[in-house]
Design a protein around this motif. Structure first.
Motif, short mmCIF file in Angstrom:
data_model
loop_
_atom_site.label_atom_id
_atom_site.label_comp_id
_atom_site.label_asym_id
_atom_site.label_seq_id
_atom_site.Cartn_x
_atom_site.Cartn_y
_atom_site.Cartn_z
N GLY A 284 -1.97 19.09 -11.16
CA GLY A 284 -2.88 17.97 -11.34
C GLY A 284 -2.45 16.72 -10.60
O GLY A 284 -3.28 15.91 -10.17
N ARG A 285 -1.12 16.55 -10.42
CA ARG A 285 -0.62 15.38 -9.68
C ARG A 285 -0.91 15.51 -8.19
O ARG A 285 -0.96 14.50 -7.48
CB ARG A 285 0.88 15.21 -9.92
CG ARG A 285 1.25 14.80 -11.34
CD ARG A 285 2.72 14.49 -11.44
NE ARG A 285 3.09 13.32 -10.63
CZ ARG A 285 4.33 13.03 -10.25
NH1 ARG A 285 5.33 13.84 -10.58
NH2 ARG A 285 4.59 11.95 -9.52
N PHE B 155 -4.70 11.43 0.12
CA PHE B 155 -4.62 12.35 1.25
C PHE B 155 -3.26 12.26 1.96
O PHE B 155 -3.13 12.66 3.11
CB PHE B 155 -5.77 12.12 2.24
CG PHE B 155 -7.12 12.43 1.66
CD1 PHE B 155 -7.56 13.74 1.53
CD2 PHE B 155 -7.94 11.41 1.22
CE1 PHE B 155 -8.80 14.03 0.98
CE2 PHE B 155 -9.19 11.68 0.66
CZ PHE B 155 -9.61 12.99 0.53
N GLY B 156 -2.26 11.75 1.25
CA GLY B 156 -0.92 11.65 1.82
C GLY B 156 -0.23 13.01 1.88
O GLY B 156 -0.55 13.94 1.13
N ARG B 157 0.73 13.11 2.81
CA ARG B 157 1.47 14.36 3.00
C ARG B 157 2.97 14.08 2.99
O ARG B 157 3.44 13.20 3.72
CB ARG B 157 1.10 15.02 4.34
CG ARG B 157 -0.30 15.59 4.38
CD ARG B 157 -1.32 14.59 4.89
NE ARG B 157 -1.19 14.33 6.31
CZ ARG B 157 -1.66 13.23 6.91
NH1 ARG B 157 -2.24 12.28 6.20
NH2 ARG B 157 -1.53 13.07 8.22
N LEU B 158 3.68 14.81 2.16
CA LEU B 158 5.14 14.75 2.12
C LEU B 158 5.68 16.09 2.58
O LEU B 158 5.27 17.14 2.08
CB LEU B 158 5.62 14.43 0.71
CG LEU B 158 7.14 14.30 0.49
CD1 LEU B 158 7.42 13.36 -0.69
CD2 LEU B 158 7.81 15.64 0.23
N VAL B 159 6.60 16.06 3.54
CA VAL B 159 7.25 17.29 3.97
C VAL B 159 8.73 17.20 3.64
O VAL B 159 9.39 16.21 3.91
CB VAL B 159 7.03 17.56 5.48
CG1 VAL B 159 7.51 16.41 6.35
CG2 VAL B 159 7.72 18.87 5.90
N LYS C 241 0.83 -1.21 0.00
CA LYS C 241 0.00 0.00 0.00
C LYS C 241 0.87 1.26 0.00
O LYS C 241 1.96 1.27 0.59
CB LYS C 241 -0.91 0.02 1.23
CG LYS C 241 -1.89 -1.14 1.32
CD LYS C 241 -2.76 -1.02 2.55
CE LYS C 241 -1.94 -1.17 3.82
NZ LYS C 241 -2.80 -1.14 5.04
N PRO C 242 0.38 2.36 -0.61
CA PRO C 242 1.09 3.64 -0.51
C PRO C 242 1.12 4.12 0.94
O PRO C 242 0.31 3.69 1.77
CB PRO C 242 0.27 4.58 -1.40
CG PRO C 242 -0.54 3.69 -2.27
CD PRO C 242 -0.82 2.46 -1.48
N VAL C 243 2.04 5.01 1.23
CA VAL C 243 2.20 5.51 2.60
C VAL C 243 1.41 6.80 2.81
O VAL C 243 1.09 7.52 1.87
CB VAL C 243 3.68 5.73 2.95
CG1 VAL C 243 4.41 4.39 2.99
CG2 VAL C 243 4.35 6.68 1.97
N ASP C 244 1.12 7.08 4.08
CA ASP C 244 0.36 8.29 4.42
C ASP C 244 1.25 9.52 4.54
O ASP C 244 0.86 10.62 4.15
CB ASP C 244 -0.38 8.08 5.75
CG ASP C 244 -1.41 6.96 5.68
OD1 ASP C 244 -2.25 7.00 4.76
OD2 ASP C 244 -1.36 6.06 6.55
N GLY D 72 -5.50 12.17 -6.03
CA GLY D 72 -5.04 11.58 -4.78
C GLY D 72 -5.09 12.55 -3.62
O GLY D 72 -4.78 12.17 -2.49
N SER D 73 -5.44 13.82 -3.89
CA SER D 73 -5.56 14.84 -2.83
C SER D 73 -4.32 14.87 -1.95
O SER D 73 -4.38 14.80 -0.73
CB SER D 73 -6.81 14.58 -1.98
OG SER D 73 -7.97 14.60 -2.77
#
Length: 317
Positions: free
Chosen positions: A242-243, A222-226, A198-201, A247-248
């Motif tokens: 758009g990317r 709804f994933g967040r990358l910092v 699964k993708p990560v959050d 997937g928000s």
């Protein structure tokens, strides 16, 4: 006094121990006799003048120190620069008393890397219990603390990256559920496999370049990358809006210096971190104690990824 002063920008070779004039504390400042100075990856950027804030010469690097004030307080302080020295000056709101049971190295790890890890999870990514967290450079100063905090706060799964078998083993000992090679080739697939397909959050990313690209590709809905660094000294590919919409997804940036205008953004997390460390629930890793005369070696080791945890500099040797 003895200090590491650079008169030209460059790599570790420009770091020289010199005799310089002792600093004096002005109004609202505190003079600290330095027992240990913290060494950070950001220092390597500052020395070559590739950091977010541009430096001016001559320069004494070093953003934080632990030591004693004239009235005998044992303190840790953020100084901005000037830390690689026998004495340093800090503005009073950024001087924090160190509780008993917290060593010099641990205090230095928590004041900068610890508060960074705290904000990456709490402020930038709004981490919630049960979520999966990918921590890049999990054996490093920020990463080793972020792994522990994510687990303490109820992460569903913590995945760490590291560059060697020994470092990956250490991240598992710190509480990571899985540890993988952080190299960019095939990284997305390794992340998904480590997270049960699964993708990560959440992703805490400080490498940049293709590692950033692969990490973003592994981010779930709804994933967040910092992003809080660019250790590879490479730029990531541009991401079209758009990317983000599909997937928000969210990309955030974090730089601890943006907390400096409100000292509570440092003091409040640090008090919590000190309490956790004092209770044995959080273990800051002190990975190397270098003599001031070996400062170039410290920077070489840091840039070559030979180190783990927090590195400190001893101005007495």
């Amino acid at each position: 006094m003895r200090a590491v002063q650079i008169t030209e920008f460059g790599g570790p070779e420009v770091l020289k121990v010199s005799d310089v004039e002792e600093p004096t504390a002005g109004e609202g400042q505190v003079l600290i006799s330095v027992d240990r100075a913290g060494i950070n990856y950001a220092d390597t950027h500052q020395v070559e003048n590739s950091y977010l804030s541009k430096a001016e010469l001559p320069l004494i690097p070093g953003g934080e120190v632990v030591g004693r004030t004239a009235d005998g307080r044992r303190v840790v302080a953020l100084v901005g620069s000037g830390g690689y020295a026998e004495k340093a000056v800090a503005h009073a709101p950024y001087v924090f008393d160190v509780p008993e049971g917290v060593s010099d190295g641990e205090a230095l790890a928590l004041v900068l890397q610890g508060t960074t890890a705290w904000h990456l999870l709490k402020t930038s990514t709004h981490f919630k219990a049960g979520e999966s967290v990918l921590v890049h450079a999990g054996a490093g100063g920020v990463g080793s603390l972020a792994i522990q905090l994510a687990k303490l706060w109820g992460a569903g799964r913590v995945i760490a990256t590291a560059s060697s078998d020994d470092k990956r083993k250490q991240t598992l000992e710190l509480g990571a559920d899985a540890a993988i090679d952080g190299g960019p080739e095939g990284l997305k697939d390794r992340i998904l496999e480590a997270n049960g397909g699964k993708p990560v959050d959440i992703v805490l990313e400080m490498v940049g370049g293709p590692v950033f690209d692969e990490s973003f590709a592994a981010l779930g809905r709804f994933g967040r990358l910092v992003t809080f660094g660019a250790a590879s000294r490479q730029s990531a590919n541009a991401i079209e809006p758009g990317r983000l919409m599909k997937g928000s997804k969210t990309i955030a940036g974090f730089w601890l210096a943006d907390c400096f205008k409100n000292p509570a953004l440092l003091g409040d997390p640090l008090a919590e971190l000190f309490e956790l460390a004092g209770a044995g629930k959080l273990r800051p890793i002190v990975g190397g104690d270098y003599a001031m005369s070996d400062v170039a070696t410290a920077h070489e080791d840091l840039r070559a990824r030979r180190t783990v945890g927090k590195l400190v500099l001893d101005p007495a040797h």
